[in-house]
Design a protein around this motif. Structure first.
Motif, PDB file in Angstrom:
ATOM      1  N   ASP A   3      -0.004  -1.371 -15.954  1.00 14.81           N
ATOM      2  CA  ASP A   3      -1.327  -1.960 -16.183  1.00 14.81           C
ATOM      3  C   ASP A   3      -2.105  -2.262 -14.909  1.00 14.81           C
ATOM      4  O   ASP A   3      -3.111  -2.972 -14.954  1.00 14.81           O
ATOM      5  CB  ASP A   3      -1.218  -3.246 -17.020  1.00 14.81           C
ATOM      6  N   ARG A   4      -1.675  -1.707 -13.762  1.00 14.25           N
ATOM      7  CA  ARG A   4      -2.438  -1.854 -12.529  1.00 14.25           C
ATOM      8  C   ARG A   4      -2.816  -0.462 -12.023  1.00 14.25           C
ATOM      9  O   ARG A   4      -2.059   0.503 -12.190  1.00 14.25           O
ATOM     10  CB  ARG A   4      -1.622  -2.578 -11.434  1.00 14.25           C
ATOM     11  N   GLU A   5      -3.987  -0.356 -11.403  1.00 12.86           N
ATOM     12  CA  GLU A   5      -4.464   0.928 -10.886  1.00 12.86           C
ATOM     13  C   GLU A   5      -4.073   1.100  -9.425  1.00 12.86           C
ATOM     14  O   GLU A   5      -4.288   0.199  -8.598  1.00 12.86           O
ATOM     15  CB  GLU A   5      -5.988   1.012 -11.015  1.00 12.86           C
ATOM     16  N   MET A  62       1.785  -6.753  -3.988  1.00 10.68           N
ATOM     17  CA  MET A  62       2.549  -6.032  -2.976  1.00 10.68           C
ATOM     18  C   MET A  62       3.911  -5.588  -3.479  1.00 10.68           C
ATOM     19  O   MET A  62       4.415  -4.533  -3.105  1.00 10.68           O
ATOM     20  CB  MET A  62       2.713  -6.890  -1.716  1.00 10.68           C
ATOM     21  N   GLY A  63       4.525  -6.415  -4.330  1.00 10.59           N
ATOM     22  CA  GLY A  63       5.893  -6.130  -4.736  1.00 10.59           C
ATOM     23  C   GLY A  63       6.040  -5.295  -5.992  1.00 10.59           C
ATOM     24  O   GLY A  63       7.101  -4.706  -6.220  1.00 10.59           O
ATOM     25  N   LEU A  64       4.989  -5.211  -6.798  1.00 13.22           N
ATOM     26  CA  LEU A  64       5.104  -4.599  -8.122  1.00 13.22           C
ATOM     27  C   LEU A  64       5.676  -3.184  -8.071  1.00 13.22           C
ATOM     28  O   LEU A  64       6.711  -2.898  -8.685  1.00 13.22           O
ATOM     29  CB  LEU A  64       3.728  -4.584  -8.803  1.00 13.22           C
ATOM     30  N   PHE A  65       5.017  -2.284  -7.366  1.00 16.15           N
ATOM     31  CA  PHE A  65       5.464  -0.893  -7.369  1.00 16.15           C
ATOM     32  C   PHE A  65       6.783  -0.697  -6.609  1.00 16.15           C
ATOM     33  O   PHE A  65       7.722  -0.115  -7.158  1.00 16.15           O
ATOM     34  CB  PHE A  65       4.380   0.026  -6.801  1.00 16.15           C
ATOM     35  N   PRO A  66       6.913  -1.142  -5.346  1.00 13.86           N
ATOM     36  CA  PRO A  66       8.163  -0.836  -4.635  1.00 13.86           C
ATOM     37  C   PRO A  66       9.398  -1.493  -5.236  1.00 13.86           C
ATOM     38  O   PRO A  66      10.475  -0.882  -5.262  1.00 13.86           O
ATOM     39  CB  PRO A  66       7.897  -1.341  -3.207  1.00 13.86           C
ATOM     40  N   LEU A  67       9.276  -2.698  -5.760  1.00 12.18           N
ATOM     41  CA  LEU A  67      10.457  -3.376  -6.291  1.00 12.18           C
ATOM     42  C   LEU A  67      10.894  -2.810  -7.637  1.00 12.18           C
ATOM     43  O   LEU A  67      12.099  -2.725  -7.917  1.00 12.18           O
ATOM     44  CB  LEU A  67      10.187  -4.874  -6.425  1.00 12.18           C
TER      45      LEU A  67
END
Length: 310
Positions: free
Chosen positions: A19-21, A264-269
């Protein structure tokens, strides 16, 4: 075979993740792993206003007074564009060029400013060497490969005129306590896992340095800068300071940091399988509570390193 899309088309494509672009190109090449949507644009604009409170002792709260009155300015990583816009508005006689890998969050332009799209991990080719009086870079550490940094700073030196200045600002992404670090367990865990996720990349440019704030001064001296100065400010993450200004800064930074650790953490984590979505949400929720713990007196360090090309 279909024609290769031009750089503008390539850089303007978005992809939806939880749900984030995000910028599709950056995710594919592991360059910049934070969202580029309206929520992130709002965070960057609010962060800019907070930084103006922190740097009230600067020229128009935009750059150190020692820089003087630059006429031609380069901003690297313009983000939502507030810094470039305000400088161009503050001094209509100057010209400001903003460069970023993504222009999707940029504000409207004034007549004395321009934007260019470029990957800052590559050698600078967007103007002639020796063209600028001031090169400004802010919060680009999450988009620059660890191995690129010494040459990134050398490229800045090359773009400056003699007696021109470089100003680099970065967060040291470590949460500290002025009272009891034991109260910040979730924030320490978020930091540890975020550092781990940034190092877990199959591409060299996907690996980022978590010591940019501390190492900038060394890189600037190696590149040939003189009069190098490191300005370190401890910024509270909630309203625990007693002085009025820093209470307001703490209130603003609480919202900023709550949004920052999530974006900052959403995608890499999650994408790199360090945490599940549920584990990530739980950790961020606990960390957000700690950011607001006035009894722990939490803060984060803000570094600005600046120097002159002789």
């Amino acid at each position: 075979m279909p024609a290769d899309p031009g750089p503008i088309d390539r850089y303007n494509r978005k992809v939806l993740y939880l749900d984030r672009e995000f910028q599709e190109y950056s995710l594919q090449h592991e360059i910049y792993l934070a969202p580029i949507d309206l929520d992130e644009e709002t965070r960057l604009r609010d962060q800019h206003e907070m930084l103006k409170m922190i740097y009230q002792d600067w020229n128009n709260s935009l750059y150190p007074r020692v820089v003087g009155d630059p006429e031609k300015i380069l901003e690297l990583g313009f983000g939502s564009g507030e810094w470039a816009f305000e400088l161009a508005e503050y001094d209509p006689d100057c010209t400001v060029l903003g460069v970023d890998i993504c222009s999707l969050m940029a504000v409207d332009q004034l007549d004395n400013m321009d934007y260019q799209i470029a990957n800052l991990n590559e050698p600078f080719e967007f103007d002639e060497p020796g063209s600028f009086d001031l090169v400004h870079s802010r919060f680009v550490a999450s988009g620059i490969a660890a191995t690129r940094w010494p040459n990134f700073v050398r490229d800045i030196h090359r773009m400056l005129q003699p007696r021109g200045w470089a100003v680099l600002t970065e967060w040291d992404v470590v949460f500290r306590s002025d009272h009891s670090i034991e109260r910040l367990g979730a924030l320490q865990e978020w930091t540890r896992l975020y550092h781990q996720s940034i190092a877990r990349s199959s591409r060299p440019q996907g690996r980022k340095s978590m010591r940019v704030a501390q190492d900038c001064e060394t890189w600037m001296r190696m590149a040939g800068f003189v009069n190098v100065t490191t300005d370190i400010r401890d910024v509270p993450t909630c309203a625990w300071r007693t002085d009025g200004l820093y209470r307001h800064i703490g209130e603003a930074n609480l919202t900023n940091m709550r949004d920052l650790i999530r974006s900052m953490g959403l995608f890499p984590l999650i994408d790199r399988q360090i945490l599940t979505v549920e584990e990530f949400d739980s950790l961020v929720a606990a960390a957000c509570e700690e950011l607001a713990d006035v009894n722990a007196r939490p803060y984060i360090r803000l570094y600005t390193v600046y120097g002159m090309k002789p």
